[in-house]
Design a protein around this motif. Structure first.
Motif, PDB file in Angstrom:
ATOM      1  N   MET A  66       0.846  -1.298  -0.191  1.00 54.94           N
ATOM      2  CA  MET A  66      -0.038   0.128  -0.170  1.00 54.94           C
ATOM      3  C   MET A  66       0.804   1.552  -0.169  1.00 54.94           C
ATOM      4  O   MET A  66       0.988   2.761  -0.696  1.00 54.94           O
ATOM      5  CB  MET A  66      -0.824  -0.081   1.367  1.00 54.94           C
ATOM      6  N   CYS A  67       1.880   1.335   0.841  1.00 54.70           N
ATOM      7  CA  CYS A  67       2.802   1.995   0.913  1.00 54.70           C
ATOM      8  C   CYS A  67       3.683   2.715  -0.196  1.00 54.70           C
ATOM      9  O   CYS A  67       3.941   3.740  -0.744  1.00 54.70           O
ATOM     10  CB  CYS A  67       3.684   1.906   1.611  1.00 54.70           C
ATOM     11  N   VAL A  68       3.976   1.625  -0.933  1.00 53.96           N
ATOM     12  CA  VAL A  68       4.462   1.998  -2.588  1.00 53.96           C
ATOM     13  C   VAL A  68       3.740   1.969  -3.572  1.00 53.96           C
ATOM     14  O   VAL A  68       4.067   3.085  -4.194  1.00 53.96           O
ATOM     15  CB  VAL A  68       5.443   0.759  -2.942  1.00 53.96           C
ATOM     16  N   TRP A  73       1.374   6.198  -7.260  1.00 57.11           N
ATOM     17  CA  TRP A  73       0.158   7.327  -7.510  1.00 57.11           C
ATOM     18  C   TRP A  73       0.658   8.461  -7.221  1.00 57.11           C
ATOM     19  O   TRP A  73       0.250   8.800  -7.862  1.00 57.11           O
ATOM     20  CB  TRP A  73      -1.260   6.734  -6.402  1.00 57.11           C
ATOM     21  N   MET A  74       1.421   9.304  -5.966  1.00 54.38           N
ATOM     22  CA  MET A  74       1.742  10.272  -6.177  1.00 54.38           C
ATOM     23  C   MET A  74       2.706  10.712  -6.786  1.00 54.38           C
ATOM     24  O   MET A  74       2.665  12.092  -7.247  1.00 54.38           O
ATOM     25  CB  MET A  74       2.075  10.868  -4.460  1.00 54.38           C
ATOM     26  N   VAL A  76       3.579   9.311 -10.319  1.00 50.58           N
ATOM     27  CA  VAL A  76       2.330   9.693 -11.364  1.00 50.58           C
ATOM     28  C   VAL A  76       1.546  11.223 -11.664  1.00 50.58           C
ATOM     29  O   VAL A  76       1.706  11.879 -12.490  1.00 50.58           O
ATOM     30  CB  VAL A  76       1.441   8.740 -11.993  1.00 50.58           C
ATOM     31  N   THR A  77       0.771  11.761  -9.998  1.00 51.77           N
ATOM     32  CA  THR A  77      -0.217  12.634 -10.432  1.00 51.77           C
ATOM     33  C   THR A  77       0.939  14.023 -10.403  1.00 51.77           C
ATOM     34  O   THR A  77       0.305  14.805 -10.824  1.00 51.77           O
ATOM     35  CB  THR A  77      -1.102  12.533  -9.116  1.00 51.77           C
ATOM     36  N   THR A  78       1.716  13.324 -10.020  1.00 50.05           N
ATOM     37  CA  THR A  78       2.988  15.231  -9.267  1.00 50.05           C
ATOM     38  C   THR A  78       3.371  15.267 -10.967  1.00 50.05           C
ATOM     39  O   THR A  78       3.427  16.699 -11.423  1.00 50.05           O
ATOM     40  CB  THR A  78       3.654  14.656  -8.759  1.00 50.05           C
ATOM     41  N   TRP A  79       4.168  13.870 -11.975  1.00 47.57           N
ATOM     42  CA  TRP A  79       4.683  14.544 -12.796  1.00 47.57           C
ATOM     43  C   TRP A  79       4.355  14.369 -14.138  1.00 47.57           C
ATOM     44  O   TRP A  79       4.115  14.679 -14.978  1.00 47.57           O
ATOM     45  CB  TRP A  79       5.788  14.014 -13.329  1.00 47.57           C
ATOM     46  N   GLY A  80       2.475  13.653 -13.879  1.00 44.99           N
ATOM     47  CA  GLY A  80       1.570  13.779 -14.697  1.00 44.99           C
ATOM     48  C   GLY A  80       1.829  13.014 -15.610  1.00 44.99           C
ATOM     49  O   GLY A  80       1.594  13.156 -17.364  1.00 44.99           O
ATOM     50  N   LEU A  81       2.593  12.141 -15.065  1.00 46.43           N
ATOM     51  CA  LEU A  81       2.734  10.589 -16.612  1.00 46.43           C
ATOM     52  C   LEU A  81       1.623  10.125 -16.887  1.00 46.43           C
ATOM     53  O   LEU A  81       0.715   9.835 -15.824  1.00 46.43           O
ATOM     54  CB  LEU A  81       3.725  10.086 -15.635  1.00 46.43           C
TER      55      LEU A  81
END
Length: 81
Positions: A66-68, A73-74, A76-81
């Motif tokens: 869950m941590c990984v 997720w953070m 991907v959403t931060t860098w817009g991948l």
């Protein structure tokens, strides 16, 4: 060869250490001998401590995944991948 000969060979080999790289099943010889001669297989009870240790390992592995997943997720959403 017959079931008795195979059972005798299994009992003769039981307890010996297996060479590295060979799959070995500790205690399986007694169960196989019982099956060959028509007896009931020996009972094997799992200790409560082993069950607890397994459940703790499962909880730790789930938490790690869950941590990984959250970290990915953070990312991907931060860098817009």
């Amino acid at each position: 060869m017959g079931a008795r000969h195979v059972a005798g060979a299994l009992l003769a080999m039981d307890g010996r250490t297996a060479p590295a790289g060979v799959a070995a099943f500790d205690g399986a010889a007694a169960a196989r001998v019982a099956q060959l001669v028509g007896d009931a297989p020996p009972s094997h009870r799992i200790s409560l401590g082993l069950v607890g240790l397994s459940l703790a390992g499962l909880a730790a592995a789930t938490s790690l995944m869950m941590c990984v997943g959250q970290g990915l997720w953070m990312f991907v959403t931060t860098w817009g991948l």
